[in-house]
Motif scaffolding. Structure first.
Motif, mmCIF file in Angstrom:
data_model
loop_
_atom_site.group_PDB
_atom_site.id
_atom_site.type_symbol
_atom_site.label_atom_id
_atom_site.label_comp_id
_atom_site.label_asym_id
_atom_site.label_seq_id
_atom_site.Cartn_x
_atom_site.Cartn_y
_atom_site.Cartn_z
ATOM 1 N N PRO A 187 9.100 25.506 -8.979
ATOM 2 C CA PRO A 187 8.138 24.553 -7.960
ATOM 3 C C PRO A 187 8.294 23.018 -8.478
ATOM 4 O O PRO A 187 7.938 21.960 -7.631
ATOM 5 N N ASP A 188 8.770 22.926 -9.616
ATOM 6 C CA ASP A 188 8.498 21.286 -10.257
ATOM 7 C C ASP A 188 9.807 20.509 -9.600
ATOM 8 O O ASP A 188 9.787 19.324 -10.034
ATOM 9 N N LEU A 189 10.728 21.520 -8.948
ATOM 10 C CA LEU A 189 11.758 20.524 -8.173
ATOM 11 C C LEU A 189 11.229 19.622 -7.155
ATOM 12 O O LEU A 189 11.989 18.801 -6.372
ATOM 13 N N PHE A 190 10.317 20.239 -6.446
ATOM 14 C CA PHE A 190 9.654 19.653 -5.329
ATOM 15 C C PHE A 190 8.398 18.739 -5.348
ATOM 16 O O PHE A 190 7.351 19.205 -6.051
ATOM 17 N N ASN A 191 8.378 17.507 -4.997
ATOM 18 C CA ASN A 191 7.261 16.765 -4.926
ATOM 19 C C ASN A 191 6.333 16.913 -4.214
ATOM 20 O O ASN A 191 5.160 16.945 -4.242
ATOM 21 N N ASP A 243 20.468 31.963 -7.387
ATOM 22 C CA ASP A 243 21.202 31.264 -8.006
ATOM 23 C C ASP A 243 21.550 29.944 -6.858
ATOM 24 O O ASP A 243 21.905 28.778 -7.075
ATOM 25 N N ASN A 244 21.092 29.996 -5.404
ATOM 26 C CA ASN A 244 21.355 29.150 -4.509
ATOM 27 C C ASN A 244 20.246 27.851 -5.052
ATOM 28 O O ASN A 244 20.482 26.750 -4.966
ATOM 29 N N LEU A 245 19.044 28.464 -5.179
ATOM 30 C CA LEU A 245 17.875 27.185 -5.849
ATOM 31 C C LEU A 245 18.552 26.653 -7.022
ATOM 32 O O LEU A 245 18.278 25.700 -7.178
ATOM 33 N N LYS A 246 19.224 27.656 -8.066
ATOM 34 C CA LYS A 246 19.627 27.067 -9.408
ATOM 35 C C LYS A 246 20.485 25.906 -8.958
ATOM 36 O O LYS A 246 20.474 24.681 -9.304
ATOM 37 N N GLY A 247 21.520 26.276 -8.047
ATOM 38 C CA GLY A 247 22.587 25.277 -7.671
ATOM 39 C C GLY A 247 21.980 24.045 -6.961
ATOM 40 O O GLY A 247 22.347 22.708 -7.286
ATOM 41 N N ARG A 275 18.620 17.394 -9.546
ATOM 42 C CA ARG A 275 18.056 16.568 -10.657
ATOM 43 C C ARG A 275 19.320 15.956 -11.613
ATOM 44 O O ARG A 275 19.040 15.054 -12.249
ATOM 45 N N SER A 276 20.681 15.888 -11.132
ATOM 46 C CA SER A 276 21.620 15.092 -11.512
ATOM 47 C C SER A 276 21.991 13.971 -10.673
ATOM 48 O O SER A 276 22.679 12.950 -11.040
ATOM 49 N N GLU A 277 21.279 13.718 -9.649
ATOM 50 C CA GLU A 277 21.428 12.748 -8.666
ATOM 51 C C GLU A 277 20.156 11.535 -8.932
ATOM 52 O O GLU A 277 19.054 11.980 -8.643
ATOM 53 N N GLN A 278 20.786 10.438 -9.254
ATOM 54 C CA GLN A 278 19.758 9.157 -9.442
ATOM 55 C C GLN A 278 18.944 9.070 -8.172
ATOM 56 O O GLN A 278 17.950 8.375 -8.065
ATOM 57 N N ALA A 279 19.689 9.308 -6.854
ATOM 58 C CA ALA A 279 18.931 8.864 -5.662
ATOM 59 C C ALA A 279 17.587 9.835 -5.438
ATOM 60 O O ALA A 279 16.949 9.405 -4.742
ATOM 61 N N PHE A 280 17.456 10.794 -6.391
ATOM 62 C CA PHE A 280 16.350 11.980 -5.871
ATOM 63 C C PHE A 280 15.404 11.821 -7.153
ATOM 64 O O PHE A 280 15.730 11.525 -8.444
ATOM 65 N N ALA A 281 14.316 11.777 -6.768
ATOM 66 C CA ALA A 281 13.039 11.937 -7.697
ATOM 67 C C ALA A 281 12.716 13.251 -7.717
ATOM 68 O O ALA A 281 12.100 13.720 -6.392
#
Length: 335
Positions: free
Chosen positions: A73-77, A316-320, A326-332
């Motif tokens: 859940p912490d992946l999504f604002n 695994d899809n969500l993990k990917g 998280r690796s892209e600076q364009a995303f928060a």
């Protein structure tokens, strides 16, 4: 479209605004002017700003409207919930849980009745302005930013507030009146005008003063399914599905941020690469401020209309997907 899809516009920070009461609209004809107390009960202790200037934010429509059903859940604002307009707090536990976790809240509402066979006239909504005002009071009391998707996908033919029973003029009139009431009482609400990709946009456009965000919903069918009864997609890339509609929104609502509020691909080995390409493409377009996968399992046997949209947001899809975001600076992300 190249002159438009070049550089993103930063998503502005949104904060809740205090309300010291409310004013009567149009001479007080449909607001109970006897209720003069402060609508707010004070800021919620867990309310905080989570949007990052210069970044595209992430969001999710979780299964059962419950963020706990998402593995990360912490992946999504932003969390997009679908309450019943006639009992908007029936799932108040999920609303509270969403805010306590630090997410921002999106509410997607449809105002029609529960007997679609009878039809639905948007003019009926405007006959009950007091109900609109009462729900707006409840939203104001939350004292947090709320993205409100009012009668979304109105340009498609599967909802009763769409062209089955209502004209574009009916929709525009209902939006302008609805938003006028809600925003006067609850200025913490941000109105989100959401269309379905690949269908008319301009004729449904409300008064820009009542639109804080525009939005697009789009889905890709698995290549093995040739025909989608709603739309035949000759090119299933995210850019082809969504790009022309984004361009229309850019031209119709200049300087208004755009959200991708529902996006999904049917399960299959191509699901994750397609979703990553979609996120990357959205982040590269001017004015896109949010990218929000739809994560419900709506699969029905022998149905070409819906699918397990949760598949790409699990395992695994969500993990990917999370590793990429998280690796892209364009995303928060939230954490």
């Amino acid at each position: 479209m190249t002159e438009k899809f070049t550089r993103r516009q930063a998503l502005p920070l949104i904060v809740g605004l205090p309300v010291a009461g409310y004013v009567a609209l149009h001479g007080g004809t449909y607001i109970n002017t006897e209720i003069q107390e402060n609508l707010l009960e004070g800021p919620m202790p867990y309310t905080r700003e989570i949007l990052t200037p210069g970044c595209i934010t992430t969001g999710i429509s979780p299964p059962l409207d419950d963020i706990d059903t998402i593995e990360d859940p912490d992946l999504f604002n932003i969390v997009n919930l679908f309450p019943d307009w006639f009992d908007i707090w029936a799932n108040h536990e999920n609303i509270t849980k969403t805010l306590e976790h630090g997410h921002q809240l999106m509410l997607s509402i449809r105002t029609q009745n529960h007997e679609p066979a009878r039809g639905y006239n948007l003019k009926n909504l405007l006959d009950d302005k007091m109900h609109i005002a009462q729900n707006a009071q409840a939203l104001a009391k939350l004292n947090v930013p709320i993205y409100l998707r009012f009668n979304y996908e109105m340009n498609a033919d599967w909802f009763e507030h769409g062209p089955k029973f209502n004209s574009p003029k009916d929709f525009v009139n209902s939006w302008n009146t609805f938003a006028d009431i809600v925003l006067t009482i609850a200025p913490n609400v941000k109105m989100v005008f959401c269309v379905n990709a690949g269908m008319p946009v301009e004729r449904y456009a409300p008064d820009p003063q009542f639109v804080h965000y525009t939005a697009v919903d789009t889905y890709n069918k698995h290549p093995e399914i040739i025909v989608d009864p709603r739309i035949i997609h000759t090119d299933s890339s995210f850019s082809a599905l969504c790009g022309p509609t984004v361009r229309k929104l850019q031209d119709t609502f200049t300087q208004t941020p755009i959200m991708i509020t529902e996006v999904g691909i049917e399960q299959g080995k191509e699901s994750l690469p397609w979703m990553l390409e979609a996120a990357q493409t959205a982040a590269s377009w001017e004015g896109i401020s949010a990218f929000m996968p739809f994560a419900w399992n709506k699969y029905k046997f022998m149905s070409f209309d819906e699918a397990n949209w949760l598949e790409v947001m699990s395992g695994d899809n969500l993990k990917g997907f999370g590793e990429y975001i998280r690796s892209e600076q364009a995303f928060a992300t939230l954490h």
